[in-house]
Design a protein around this motif. Structure first.
Motif, PDB file in Angstrom:
ATOM      1  N   LEU A 211       0.826  -1.209   0.000  1.00 41.33           N
ATOM      2  CA  LEU A 211       0.000   0.000   0.000  1.00 41.33           C
ATOM      3  C   LEU A 211       0.863   1.262   0.000  1.00 41.33           C
ATOM      4  CD1 LEU A 211      -2.954  -0.914   2.383  1.00 41.33           C
ATOM      5  CD2 LEU A 211      -3.106  -0.321  -0.051  1.00 41.33           C
ATOM      6  N   LYS A 212       1.957   1.213   0.739  1.00 41.45           N
ATOM      7  CA  LYS A 212       2.867   2.361   0.767  1.00 41.45           C
ATOM      8  C   LYS A 212       3.434   2.623  -0.633  1.00 41.45           C
ATOM      9  CE  LYS A 212       6.987   4.087   3.088  1.00 41.45           C
ATOM     10  NZ  LYS A 212       8.053   3.821   4.065  1.00 41.45           N
ATOM     11  N   LYS A 213       3.814   1.559  -1.341  1.00 41.04           N
ATOM     12  CA  LYS A 213       4.322   1.715  -2.710  1.00 41.04           C
ATOM     13  C   LYS A 213       3.243   2.262  -3.640  1.00 41.04           C
ATOM     14  CE  LYS A 213       7.904  -1.799  -2.415  1.00 41.04           C
ATOM     15  NZ  LYS A 213       8.337  -3.139  -2.806  1.00 41.04           N
ATOM     16  N   LEU A 214       2.026   1.743  -3.494  1.00 38.68           N
ATOM     17  CA  LEU A 214       0.930   2.234  -4.337  1.00 38.68           C
ATOM     18  C   LEU A 214       0.625   3.699  -4.039  1.00 38.68           C
ATOM     19  CD1 LEU A 214      -1.430  -0.865  -4.192  1.00 38.68           C
ATOM     20  CD2 LEU A 214      -0.354   0.060  -6.251  1.00 38.68           C
ATOM     21  N   HIS A 215       0.592   4.055  -2.769  1.00 38.51           N
ATOM     22  CA  HIS A 215       0.299   5.441  -2.403  1.00 38.51           C
ATOM     23  C   HIS A 215       1.418   6.397  -2.846  1.00 38.51           C
ATOM     24  CE1 HIS A 215      -3.477   4.710  -0.507  1.00 38.51           C
ATOM     25  NE2 HIS A 215      -2.957   3.829   0.328  1.00 38.51           N
ATOM     26  N   SER A 216       2.629   5.897  -2.969  1.00 38.22           N
ATOM     27  CA  SER A 216       3.713   6.760  -3.457  1.00 38.22           C
ATOM     28  C   SER A 216       3.506   7.129  -4.928  1.00 38.22           C
ATOM     29  CB  SER A 216       5.075   6.084  -3.262  1.00 38.22           C
ATOM     30  OG  SER A 216       5.255   5.037  -4.195  1.00 38.22           O
ATOM     31  N   CYS A 217       2.635   6.414  -5.602  1.00 39.01           N
ATOM     32  CA  CYS A 217       2.318   6.679  -7.019  1.00 39.01           C
ATOM     33  C   CYS A 217       0.977   7.384  -7.161  1.00 39.01           C
ATOM     34  CB  CYS A 217       2.285   5.370  -7.801  1.00 39.01           C
ATOM     35  SG  CYS A 217       3.793   4.423  -7.717  1.00 39.01           S
ATOM     36  N   SER A 218       0.432   7.916  -6.087  1.00 33.87           N
ATOM     37  CA  SER A 218      -0.928   8.450  -6.119  1.00 33.87           C
ATOM     38  C   SER A 218      -1.105   9.587  -7.125  1.00 33.87           C
ATOM     39  CB  SER A 218      -1.389   8.875  -4.727  1.00 33.87           C
ATOM     40  OG  SER A 218      -0.561   9.890  -4.224  1.00 33.87           O
ATOM     41  N   GLU A 219      -0.104  10.416  -7.302  1.00 35.83           N
ATOM     42  CA  GLU A 219      -0.238  11.524  -8.265  1.00 35.83           C
ATOM     43  C   GLU A 219      -0.325  10.997  -9.695  1.00 35.83           C
ATOM     44  OE1 GLU A 219      -0.851  15.016 -10.032  1.00 35.83           O
ATOM     45  OE2 GLU A 219      -0.951  14.650  -7.871  1.00 35.83           O
ATOM     46  N   VAL A 220       0.504  10.041 -10.024  1.00 33.55           N
ATOM     47  CA  VAL A 220       0.465   9.436 -11.362  1.00 33.55           C
ATOM     48  C   VAL A 220      -0.862   8.711 -11.573  1.00 33.55           C
ATOM     49  CG1 VAL A 220       1.471   7.586 -12.765  1.00 33.55           C
ATOM     50  CG2 VAL A 220       2.953   9.239 -11.650  1.00 33.55           C
ATOM     51  N   ILE A 221      -1.294   7.969 -10.571  1.00 31.61           N
ATOM     52  CA  ILE A 221      -2.564   7.241 -10.671  1.00 31.61           C
ATOM     53  C   ILE A 221      -3.708   8.228 -10.898  1.00 31.61           C
ATOM     54  CG2 ILE A 221      -4.231   5.835  -9.394  1.00 31.61           C
ATOM     55  CD1 ILE A 221      -1.748   4.474  -8.046  1.00 31.61           C
ATOM     56  N   LYS A 222      -3.722   9.309 -10.137  1.00 33.21           N
ATOM     57  CA  LYS A 222      -4.789  10.308 -10.278  1.00 33.21           C
ATOM     58  C   LYS A 222      -4.783  10.907 -11.685  1.00 33.21           C
ATOM     59  CE  LYS A 222      -6.560  14.710  -8.537  1.00 33.21           C
ATOM     60  NZ  LYS A 222      -7.152  14.974  -9.823  1.00 33.21           N
TER      61      LYS A 222
ATOM     62  N   GLU B  99       4.974   3.403 -15.397  1.00 35.03           N
ATOM     63  CA  GLU B  99       5.913   2.363 -14.968  1.00 35.03           C
ATOM     64  C   GLU B  99       5.983   2.132 -13.462  1.00 35.03           C
ATOM     65  OE1 GLU B  99       8.858   2.041 -18.747  1.00 35.03           O
ATOM     66  OE2 GLU B  99       9.378   3.526 -17.231  1.00 35.03           O
ATOM     67  N   ASP B 100       6.183   3.170 -12.669  1.00 34.18           N
ATOM     68  CA  ASP B 100       6.299   2.973 -11.217  1.00 34.18           C
ATOM     69  C   ASP B 100       5.013   2.427 -10.618  1.00 34.18           C
ATOM     70  OD1 ASP B 100       8.922   3.782 -11.164  1.00 34.18           O
ATOM     71  OD2 ASP B 100       8.468   5.836 -10.540  1.00 34.18           O
ATOM     72  N   SER B 101       3.879   2.931 -11.103  1.00 30.46           N
ATOM     73  CA  SER B 101       2.612   2.440 -10.556  1.00 30.46           C
ATOM     74  C   SER B 101       2.381   0.987 -10.951  1.00 30.46           C
ATOM     75  CB  SER B 101       1.438   3.320 -10.996  1.00 30.46           C
ATOM     76  OG  SER B 101       1.245   3.269 -12.392  1.00 30.46           O
TER      77      SER B 101
ATOM     78  N   VAL C 296       4.805  -1.301 -11.350  1.00 24.34           N
ATOM     79  CA  VAL C 296       5.671  -2.100 -10.481  1.00 24.34           C
ATOM     80  C   VAL C 296       4.984  -2.288  -9.124  1.00 24.34           C
ATOM     81  CG1 VAL C 296       7.876  -2.113  -9.236  1.00 24.34           C
ATOM     82  CG2 VAL C 296       7.810  -1.468 -11.661  1.00 24.34           C
ATOM     83  N   ALA C 297       4.391  -1.217  -8.598  1.00 27.17           N
ATOM     84  CA  ALA C 297       3.677  -1.307  -7.320  1.00 27.17           C
ATOM     85  C   ALA C 297       2.451  -2.210  -7.452  1.00 27.17           C
ATOM     86  CB  ALA C 297       3.271   0.090  -6.845  1.00 27.17           C
ATOM     87  N   LEU C 298       1.712  -2.064  -8.548  1.00 23.04           N
ATOM     88  CA  LEU C 298       0.534  -2.910  -8.786  1.00 23.04           C
ATOM     89  C   LEU C 298       0.927  -4.378  -8.879  1.00 23.04           C
ATOM     90  CD1 LEU C 298      -2.473  -3.336  -9.574  1.00 23.04           C
ATOM     91  CD2 LEU C 298      -1.746  -2.975 -11.951  1.00 23.04           C
ATOM     92  N   GLU C 299       1.968  -4.661  -9.613  1.00 25.40           N
ATOM     93  CA  GLU C 299       2.414  -6.051  -9.774  1.00 25.40           C
ATOM     94  C   GLU C 299       2.850  -6.644  -8.437  1.00 25.40           C
ATOM     95  OE1 GLU C 299       5.253  -5.681 -12.949  1.00 25.40           O
ATOM     96  OE2 GLU C 299       3.662  -5.556 -14.458  1.00 25.40           O
ATOM     97  N   GLY C 300       3.495  -5.853  -7.599  1.00 22.02           N
ATOM     98  CA  GLY C 300       3.859  -6.324  -6.260  1.00 22.02           C
ATOM     99  C   GLY C 300       2.629  -6.661  -5.437  1.00 22.02           C
ATOM    100  N   ALA C 301       1.593  -5.838  -5.558  1.00 20.72           N
ATOM    101  CA  ALA C 301       0.344  -6.104  -4.833  1.00 20.72           C
ATOM    102  C   ALA C 301      -0.345  -7.362  -5.372  1.00 20.72           C
ATOM    103  CB  ALA C 301      -0.585  -4.890  -4.951  1.00 20.72           C
ATOM    104  N   ILE C 302      -0.350  -7.521  -6.682  1.00 19.15           N
ATOM    105  CA  ILE C 302      -0.974  -8.711  -7.269  1.00 19.15           C
ATOM    106  C   ILE C 302      -0.233  -9.971  -6.821  1.00 19.15           C
ATOM    107  CG2 ILE C 302      -1.439  -9.940  -9.427  1.00 19.15           C
ATOM    108  CD1 ILE C 302      -1.995  -7.197 -10.724  1.00 19.15           C
TER     109      ILE C 302
END
Length: 194
Positions: A115-126, A156-158, A160-166
């Motif tokens: 979740l921390k990795k995903l939240h670090s990409c929050s601006e890109v995700i938004k 890309e960064d998001s 990598v975070a998504l794949e880690g969560a999956i």
């Protein structure tokens, strides 16, 4: 209630079914991603400028490149959009991590890390979700201000975070099996006669 069902807003959520939907969304995203990379000659092992030029000069291939870009934005949206209507999008990554934690409280540290990795990409995700909403899905009155604002490498960064969560949710082995089914841009060679 079986172990893989969670009572959520007076409805049962089948966790395994939601995971399969997430994997399907990811699978579709990656196929579109690989297609766009190939037609754009981006990080292709058998790189040649002719592929991009050929796609640019061919109305059908140019449109197909646009369609796969649109599709990867839509699939990305399904995986990341948090809906205020909790009956919508029960298989997005944040909701599934929450369900996973309910089922596996001993995995709190692992869930917290992804979740921390995903939240670090929050601006890109938004920004990616905004492009999908304002340009690809609805073509808002100000859609031109969204055209070109989101670059391919921003994903890309998001991812990598998504794949880690999956991987946390389904296992590294199952994730690798899914990846093996996805055609790679490096497995394809277009023989051009320009």
């Amino acid at each position: 209630m079986c172990k893989s069902e969670i009572s959520y807003d007076k409805k049962k959520i089948n966790f395994d079914e939601s995971l399969e939907r997430l994997l399907k969304n990811y699978f579709n995203f990656r196929k579109s991603w690989e297609s766009w990379c190939y037609l754009s000659n981006l990080e292709v092992k058998y790189s040649t400028e002719d592929i991009r030029k050929y796609a640019d000069d061919n109305d059908l291939l140019f449109h197909l490149r646009y369609v796969v870009m649109k599709d990867y934005h839509i699939e990305y949206y399904k995986m990341f959009k948090v809906s205020y209507n909790k009956d919508n999008n029960r298989d997005n990554i944040f909701r599934l991590l929450s369900f996973y934690l309910e089922l596996n409280p001993i995995k709190e540290k692992a869930v917290s890390l992804v979740l921390k990795k995903l939240h670090s990409c929050s601006e890109v995700i938004k920004r990616a979700l905004d492009v999908r909403d304002k340009f690809y899905a609805h073509l808002d009155y100000d859609y031109k201000s969204y055209n070109g604002t989101f670059k391919f490498h921003d994903f890309e960064d998001s991812l990598v975070a998504l794949e880690g969560a999956i991987i946390l949710l389904v296992s590294k082995k199952k994730f690798k099996q899914l990846l093996l089914q996805i055609p790679s841009r490096n497995d394809f060679k277009l023989h051009l006669t320009i």
